[in-house]
Design a protein around this motif. Sequence first.
Motif: not given
Length: 138
Positions: A9-18, A55-62, A71-76, A88-93
């Motif tokens: 999930y992103g601000k403009k587009r959401t990539g989907i895989a199945v 659903i991808g969970e965006p994280k920084q390197m740390n 944005l993604i938490e609101s979507f979730v 729903v399962c969150r996954w480090d993206e």
Amino acid sequence: MPRIIALDYGKKRTGIAVTDELQIIASGLTTVASDGIFDFLKKYFDTEKVSKVLIGEPKQMNGQPSESSLLIESFVQKFRETFPSVEVCRWDERFTSKLAFQSMIDSGLKKKQRQNKALVDEIAATIMLQEYLTRKMI
């Protein structure tokens, strides 16, 4: 067996895989405008059995949440309210977009094709889902 879907999930587009029905192989499905994701998912869930959404969970390197986490938490939250029966399962993206871009290079796509951000998002969702399936089988 019901399918598993991954959403990048992103601000403009959401990539989907199945997954396939046996939950062995991840394949890119499509990319949709994020403002139309709920309409797309309602139609998809009406035709396919889906037990879980990654659903991808965006994280920084740390390991801390990235700027797009709110944005993604609101979507979730909205997803859970709209589809309460779907797990729903969150996954480090981290790195999925870079891996997607590299896979486009490795597969021989021309530069113009690699600039297609929708394709990058779809491949990133596919990578995320395949990583999940691989870990699940270990």
